[in-house]
Design a protein around this motif. Structure first.
Motif, PDB file in Angstrom:
ATOM      1  N   GLY A 238     -16.480   4.314  11.324  1.00 16.86           N
ATOM      2  CA  GLY A 238     -15.569   3.279  10.830  1.00 16.86           C
ATOM      3  C   GLY A 238     -14.682   2.778  11.949  1.00 16.86           C
ATOM      4  N   PHE A 239     -13.915   1.726  11.635  1.00 10.98           N
ATOM      5  CA  PHE A 239     -13.000   1.172  12.633  1.00 10.98           C
ATOM      6  C   PHE A 239     -11.833   0.477  11.947  1.00 10.98           C
ATOM      7  N   ALA A 240     -10.756   0.347  12.698  1.00  9.70           N
ATOM      8  CA  ALA A 240      -9.567  -0.390  12.261  1.00  9.70           C
ATOM      9  C   ALA A 240      -9.245  -1.402  13.351  1.00  9.70           C
ATOM     10  N   SER A 241      -9.425  -2.686  13.045  1.00  5.20           N
ATOM     11  CA  SER A 241      -9.184  -3.757  14.012  1.00  5.20           C
ATOM     12  C   SER A 241      -7.708  -4.109  14.059  1.00  5.20           C
ATOM     13  N   TYR A 242      -7.245  -4.490  15.247  1.00  3.51           N
ATOM     14  CA  TYR A 242      -5.829  -4.804  15.422  1.00  3.51           C
ATOM     15  C   TYR A 242      -5.601  -5.919  16.421  1.00  3.51           C
ATOM     16  N   LEU A 243      -4.404  -6.469  16.363  1.00  7.70           N
ATOM     17  CA  LEU A 243      -3.855  -7.364  17.384  1.00  7.70           C
ATOM     18  C   LEU A 243      -2.588  -6.679  17.863  1.00  7.70           C
ATOM     19  N   ARG A 244      -2.468  -6.467  19.165  1.00 10.32           N
ATOM     20  CA  ARG A 244      -1.324  -5.718  19.681  1.00 10.32           C
ATOM     21  C   ARG A 244      -0.489  -6.597  20.601  1.00 10.32           C
ATOM     22  N   GLY A 245       0.813  -6.569  20.388  1.00  8.92           N
ATOM     23  CA  GLY A 245       1.763  -7.253  21.257  1.00  8.92           C
ATOM     24  C   GLY A 245       2.644  -6.226  21.952  1.00  8.92           C
TER      25      GLY A 245
ATOM     26  N   SER B  16       5.699  -5.309  21.191  1.00  9.78           N
ATOM     27  CA  SER B  16       6.539  -4.479  20.325  1.00  9.78           C
ATOM     28  C   SER B  16       5.954  -4.261  18.933  1.00  9.78           C
ATOM     29  N   VAL B  17       4.805  -4.863  18.661  1.00  7.59           N
ATOM     30  CA  VAL B  17       4.217  -4.750  17.324  1.00  7.59           C
ATOM     31  C   VAL B  17       2.687  -4.683  17.413  1.00  7.59           C
ATOM     32  N   ILE B  18       2.106  -3.969  16.470  1.00 11.13           N
ATOM     33  CA  ILE B  18       0.654  -3.943  16.317  1.00 11.13           C
ATOM     34  C   ILE B  18       0.343  -4.374  14.885  1.00 11.13           C
ATOM     35  N   ALA B  19      -0.556  -5.336  14.751  1.00 10.60           N
ATOM     36  CA  ALA B  19      -0.946  -5.837  13.432  1.00 10.60           C
ATOM     37  C   ALA B  19      -2.349  -5.325  13.124  1.00 10.60           C
ATOM     38  N   PHE B  20      -2.462  -4.541  12.053  1.00  8.18           N
ATOM     39  CA  PHE B  20      -3.768  -4.067  11.611  1.00  8.18           C
ATOM     40  C   PHE B  20      -4.331  -5.103  10.650  1.00  8.18           C
ATOM     41  N   VAL B  21      -5.480  -5.674  11.029  1.00  8.23           N
ATOM     42  CA  VAL B  21      -6.029  -6.803  10.282  1.00  8.23           C
ATOM     43  C   VAL B  21      -7.240  -6.458   9.419  1.00  8.23           C
ATOM     44  N   HIS B  22      -7.946  -5.372   9.749  1.00  5.91           N
ATOM     45  CA  HIS B  22      -9.150  -5.046   8.978  1.00  5.91           C
ATOM     46  C   HIS B  22      -9.546  -3.600   9.247  1.00  5.91           C
TER      47      HIS B  22
ATOM     48  N   ALA C  95      -4.200   5.883  14.133  1.00  6.53           N
ATOM     49  CA  ALA C  95      -3.688   4.611  14.631  1.00  6.53           C
ATOM     50  C   ALA C  95      -2.175   4.523  14.467  1.00  6.53           C
ATOM     51  N   LEU C  96      -1.664   4.985  13.332  1.00  7.65           N
ATOM     52  CA  LEU C  96      -0.225   4.941  13.100  1.00  7.65           C
ATOM     53  C   LEU C  96       0.521   5.949  13.972  1.00  7.65           C
ATOM     54  N   ASP C  97      -0.071   7.109  14.186  1.00  2.00           N
ATOM     55  CA  ASP C  97       0.540   8.078  15.101  1.00  2.00           C
ATOM     56  C   ASP C  97       0.606   7.507  16.514  1.00  2.00           C
ATOM     57  N   ASP C  98      -0.442   6.792  16.916  1.00  3.21           N
ATOM     58  CA  ASP C  98      -0.454   6.169  18.238  1.00  3.21           C
ATOM     59  C   ASP C  98       0.590   5.061  18.321  1.00  3.21           C
ATOM     60  N   ALA C  99       0.718   4.256  17.258  1.00  2.00           N
ATOM     61  CA  ALA C  99       1.749   3.212  17.234  1.00  2.00           C
ATOM     62  C   ALA C  99       3.134   3.833  17.396  1.00  2.00           C
ATOM     63  N   ARG C 100       3.378   4.934  16.694  1.00  2.00           N
ATOM     64  CA  ARG C 100       4.667   5.621  16.796  1.00  2.00           C
ATOM     65  C   ARG C 100       4.903   6.093  18.233  1.00  2.00           C
ATOM     66  N   ALA C 101       3.887   6.707  18.842  1.00  2.00           N
ATOM     67  CA  ALA C 101       4.013   7.210  20.207  1.00  2.00           C
ATOM     68  C   ALA C 101       4.297   6.088  21.203  1.00  2.00           C
ATOM     69  N   ARG C 102       3.779   4.890  20.927  1.00  2.00           N
ATOM     70  CA  ARG C 102       3.988   3.741  21.817  1.00  2.00           C
ATOM     71  C   ARG C 102       5.261   2.969  21.488  1.00  2.00           C
ATOM     72  N   GLY C 103       5.944   3.359  20.409  1.00  2.00           N
ATOM     73  CA  GLY C 103       7.159   2.662  20.014  1.00  2.00           C
ATOM     74  C   GLY C 103       6.905   1.294  19.412  1.00  2.00           C
ATOM     75  N   LEU C 104       5.754   1.116  18.755  1.00  2.00           N
ATOM     76  CA  LEU C 104       5.381  -0.174  18.176  1.00  2.00           C
ATOM     77  C   LEU C 104       5.709  -0.227  16.692  1.00  2.00           C
ATOM     78  N   GLY C 105       6.167  -1.391  16.241  1.00  2.00           N
ATOM     79  CA  GLY C 105       6.277  -1.646  14.818  1.00  2.00           C
ATOM     80  C   GLY C 105       4.889  -1.965  14.291  1.00  2.00           C
ATOM     81  N   VAL C 106       4.680  -1.770  13.002  1.00  2.00           N
ATOM     82  CA  VAL C 106       3.361  -1.976  12.402  1.00  2.00           C
ATOM     83  C   VAL C 106       3.426  -3.082  11.362  1.00  2.00           C
ATOM     84  N   LEU C 107       2.580  -4.081  11.540  1.00  2.00           N
ATOM     85  CA  LEU C 107       2.400  -5.141  10.553  1.00  2.00           C
ATOM     86  C   LEU C 107       1.057  -4.861   9.881  1.00  2.00           C
ATOM     87  N   ALA C 108       1.108  -4.405   8.642  1.00  2.00           N
ATOM     88  CA  ALA C 108      -0.100  -3.997   7.928  1.00  2.00           C
ATOM     89  C   ALA C 108      -0.654  -5.169   7.124  1.00  2.00           C
TER      90      ALA C 108
END
Length: 107
Positions: free
Chosen positions: A31-38, A40-46, A66-79
């Motif tokens: 499986g996979f979780a696609s994203y767009l990363r900026g 300060s934020v990562i958007a999970f799109v699919h 993916a969420l643990d990695d976002a936390r480690a990078r200090g990114l907000g998550v747009l789900a």
């Protein structure tokens, strides 16, 4: 019977060149979780789990990693992805990651 996340044979890896996290068992894509990363934020799109791996914890393993990695990078998550959005709702320890825009501009 296909391996499951509980078997411990599943690995989740960020693949920046493909803009997604991939869950794999041996050489198979589960499986996979696609994203767009900026910055300060990562958007999970699919999020997609391959046939034969549904109901085996693959989606949850993807979301958690993916969420643990976002936390480690200090990114907000747009789900944007309904699966990731629902997963966060079911796991309140991840609610603090939800991205909140600083701008209050409205039409």
């Amino acid at each position: 019977m296909s391996p499951s996340a509980a078997d411990g044979d599943l690995t989740v890896t960020d693949v920046p060149s493909a803009h997604r996290y991939e869950a794999r068992t041996a050489d198979s894509l589960a499986g996979f979780a696609s994203y767009l990363r900026g910055d300060s934020v990562i958007a999970f799109v699919h999020t997609e789990v391959q046939d034969g791996y549904e109901g085996r914890g693959v989606g949850s393993a993807l979301a958690r990693a993916a969420l643990d990695d976002a936390r480690a990078r200090g990114l907000g998550v747009l789900a944007i992805c309904p699966f990731v959005d629902g997963w966060i709702s079911k796991h309140p320890e991840y609610e603090d990651l939800r991205y909140t825009p600083e701008s209050k501009v409205a039409d």
